[in-house]
Motif scaffolding. Structure first.
Motif, short mmCIF file in Angstrom:
data_model
loop_
_atom_site.label_atom_id
_atom_site.label_comp_id
_atom_site.label_asym_id
_atom_site.label_seq_id
_atom_site.Cartn_x
_atom_site.Cartn_y
_atom_site.Cartn_z
N ARG A 1 1.99 3.48 -9.63
CA ARG A 1 2.27 4.93 -9.12
C ARG A 1 1.75 5.84 -10.36
NH1 ARG A 1 7.63 4.23 -9.09
NH2 ARG A 1 7.58 3.03 -7.10
N THR A 2 1.74 5.26 -11.60
CA THR A 2 1.26 6.05 -12.74
C THR A 2 -0.12 6.30 -12.60
OG1 THR A 2 2.75 4.81 -14.05
CG2 THR A 2 1.01 6.06 -15.39
N GLU A 3 -0.83 5.25 -11.77
CA GLU A 3 -2.40 5.42 -11.62
C GLU A 3 -2.51 6.42 -10.72
OE1 GLU A 3 -5.00 4.05 -13.10
OE2 GLU A 3 -3.40 2.68 -14.18
N SER A 4 -1.70 6.60 -9.52
CA SER A 4 -1.94 7.49 -8.48
C SER A 4 -1.27 8.92 -8.78
CB SER A 4 -1.36 7.11 -7.28
OG SER A 4 -0.24 6.17 -7.07
N ASP A 5 -0.49 9.03 -9.70
CA ASP A 5 -0.10 10.32 -10.20
C ASP A 5 -1.40 11.26 -10.83
OD1 ASP A 5 2.46 10.01 -9.59
OD2 ASP A 5 3.35 9.59 -11.63
N GLN A 6 -2.52 10.62 -11.08
CA GLN A 6 -3.43 11.31 -11.69
C GLN A 6 -4.55 11.98 -10.62
OE1 GLN A 6 -4.00 10.55 -14.88
NE2 GLN A 6 -2.49 8.71 -14.80
N LEU A 7 -3.94 11.64 -9.32
CA LEU A 7 -4.66 12.07 -8.27
C LEU A 7 -4.49 13.77 -7.93
CD1 LEU A 7 -4.27 9.29 -5.59
CD2 LEU A 7 -6.42 9.92 -6.78
N SER A 8 -4.98 14.42 -7.39
CA SER A 8 -4.99 15.94 -7.01
C SER A 8 -3.77 16.00 -6.06
CB SER A 8 -6.12 16.71 -6.59
OG SER A 8 -6.38 16.08 -5.18
N LEU B 1 -3.77 17.36 -3.13
CA LEU B 1 -4.16 17.41 -1.94
C LEU B 1 -4.59 15.85 -1.64
CD1 LEU B 1 -5.79 18.47 0.83
CD2 LEU B 1 -7.94 18.31 -0.27
N HIS B 2 -5.07 15.00 -2.52
CA HIS B 2 -5.32 13.58 -2.24
C HIS B 2 -4.09 13.06 -1.97
CE1 HIS B 2 -9.37 13.40 -3.87
NE2 HIS B 2 -9.63 12.43 -3.23
N ARG B 3 -2.93 13.58 -3.02
CA ARG B 3 -1.67 12.83 -2.93
C ARG B 3 -0.89 13.22 -1.39
NH1 ARG B 3 1.99 14.53 -8.01
NH2 ARG B 3 -0.13 15.61 -8.58
N LEU B 4 -1.21 14.52 -1.00
CA LEU B 4 -0.76 14.91 0.34
C LEU B 4 -1.21 14.04 1.39
CD1 LEU B 4 1.46 16.75 1.33
CD2 LEU B 4 -0.36 18.51 1.59
N LEU B 5 -2.48 13.87 1.33
CA LEU B 5 -3.22 12.87 2.39
C LEU B 5 -2.83 11.53 2.39
CD1 LEU B 5 -6.75 14.89 2.34
CD2 LEU B 5 -5.01 15.06 4.04
N HIS B 6 -2.64 11.04 1.23
CA HIS B 6 -2.20 9.69 1.00
C HIS B 6 -0.75 9.58 1.78
CE1 HIS B 6 -4.68 8.50 -2.68
NE2 HIS B 6 -5.39 8.07 -1.51
N ARG B 7 0.02 10.76 1.66
CA ARG B 7 1.26 10.57 2.20
C ARG B 7 1.18 10.60 3.59
NH1 ARG B 7 5.31 9.67 3.48
NH2 ARG B 7 7.22 10.05 2.77
N TYR B 8 0.32 11.50 4.04
CA TYR B 8 0.10 11.66 5.71
C TYR B 8 -0.44 10.44 6.02
CZ TYR B 8 -1.83 12.66 10.01
OH TYR B 8 -2.32 12.57 11.37
N SER B 9 -1.33 9.77 5.30
CA SER B 9 -2.13 8.35 5.92
C SER B 9 -0.90 7.39 5.94
CB SER B 9 -2.91 7.84 4.79
OG SER B 9 -4.16 8.82 4.45
N HIS B 10 0.17 7.46 5.17
CA HIS B 10 1.13 6.60 5.43
C HIS B 10 1.88 6.80 6.59
CE1 HIS B 10 5.25 4.88 4.50
NE2 HIS B 10 4.46 3.90 4.21
N LEU C 1 0.67 -1.07 -0.11
CA LEU C 1 0.20 -0.16 -0.20
C LEU C 1 0.85 1.33 0.04
CD1 LEU C 1 -3.06 0.42 0.14
CD2 LEU C 1 -3.11 0.86 2.50
N SER C 2 2.15 1.12 0.76
CA SER C 2 3.06 2.38 0.54
C SER C 2 3.13 3.00 -0.80
CB SER C 2 4.32 2.19 1.11
OG SER C 2 4.20 1.27 2.35
N VAL C 3 3.22 2.07 -1.66
CA VAL C 3 3.44 2.53 -3.08
C VAL C 3 2.32 3.43 -3.57
CG1 VAL C 3 3.78 1.87 -5.53
CG2 VAL C 3 4.84 0.41 -3.74
N PHE C 4 1.18 2.90 -3.27
CA PHE C 4 0.10 3.93 -3.74
C PHE C 4 -0.14 5.27 -2.86
CE2 PHE C 4 -4.31 5.06 -2.16
CZ PHE C 4 -4.82 5.32 -3.60
#
Ligand SMILES: [Zn+2]
Length: 246
Positions: free
Chosen positions: A115-122, A124-133, A85-88
């Motif tokens: 990673r290519t899939e998650s690059d499509q995210l905004s 804010l989404h990416r930042l919150l994913h990073r924070y979730s990790h 999940l870390s990759v996502f």
């Protein structure tokens, strides 16, 4: 199970099965059927994750490793999930180890493809994913810490984490609160706080704590403090030193 059969039929992994069929068809070429064998390590803590795995009938155990011989299972991934999940979440390196606990098959995807899939995210989404990790790391590290480390080192870690967030050298903390945080009786907290005080690292009186020696407190804490801090600093940057830090 042959690759063809698995790829033609509905996915056995429930996470993939929950995708709209069109979306699954789009991802299908990126998925490869593999067999995972008991005892196989998919990735180690601190190692690059090359593939993510969606188990069909295999089971992957996620372990938080503290020290050379101690580790604790902090998660189990089967057909309801995905290992890696870390990759996502935008991190190539995990803090946990993924160990195959049950032999079976899984669909694997290269980390780059996910990673290519998650690059499509905004952003804010990416930042919150990073924070979730980062929060996930904190939770799993704390679980292992609570199991293996002494009350004294845990109290030191917890005071450092509070100190970082308060930005001040003196803050209020009742014994009841610390007792809940550490999952130990009030007497245990008193004893541990007394020892940190004896070493002149803190002053503790009537629910008020003053950090006297920040570096000393860091030395008294277990390594979990640094692991958790490195994780948030790695995407937010380190905060400038305050007060008694030197
Ligand atoms: Zn610890």
């Amino acid at each position: 199970m042959s690759n063809d059969k698995v790829l033609r039929g509905p996915p056995a992994n429930r996470l993939l099965a929950a995708l709209p069929p069109k979306e699954f068809q789009r991802l299908r070429p990126k998925l490869e059927l593999v067999t995972l064998t008991f005892g196989e390590i998919l990735y180690n803590a601190g190692q690059n994750i090359t593939h993510v795995h969606f188990p069909n009938d295999s089971i992957v155990s996620l372990l938080s490793v503290v020290g050379e011989r101690s580790s604790l299972e902090v998660g189990i991934v089967g057909n309801e999930g995905m290992a890696g999940l870390s990759v996502f979440m935008g991190v190539d390196i995990s803090r946990t180890q993924a160990l195959v606990q049950g032999t079976g098959t899984a669909m694997r995807m290269r980390s780059e493809a996910l990673r290519t899939e998650s690059d499509q995210l905004s952003p804010l989404h990416r930042l919150l994913h990073r924070y979730s990790h980062s929060l996930m790391t904190q939770i799993s590290q704390s679980a292992a810490c609570n199991r293996f480390h002494t009350v004294n080192t845990r109290l030191a870690r917890w005071m450092l984490m509070t100190h970082d967030r308060m930005g001040e050298d003196t803050f209020q903390l009742t014994q009841d609160f610390m007792s809940n945080m550490l999952g130990v009786r009030r007497e245990g907290v008193s004893k541990a706080a007394g020892e940190l005080q004896k070493q002149k690292l803190i002053r503790y009186s009537r629910g008020v704590i003053s950090v006297l020696d920040r570096v000393g407190l860091e030395n008294a804490a277990c390594k979990c403090y640094q692991i958790i801090k490195d994780e948030s600093d790695s995407f937010l940057g380190a905060r400038p030193a305050v007060g008694s830090r030197n």
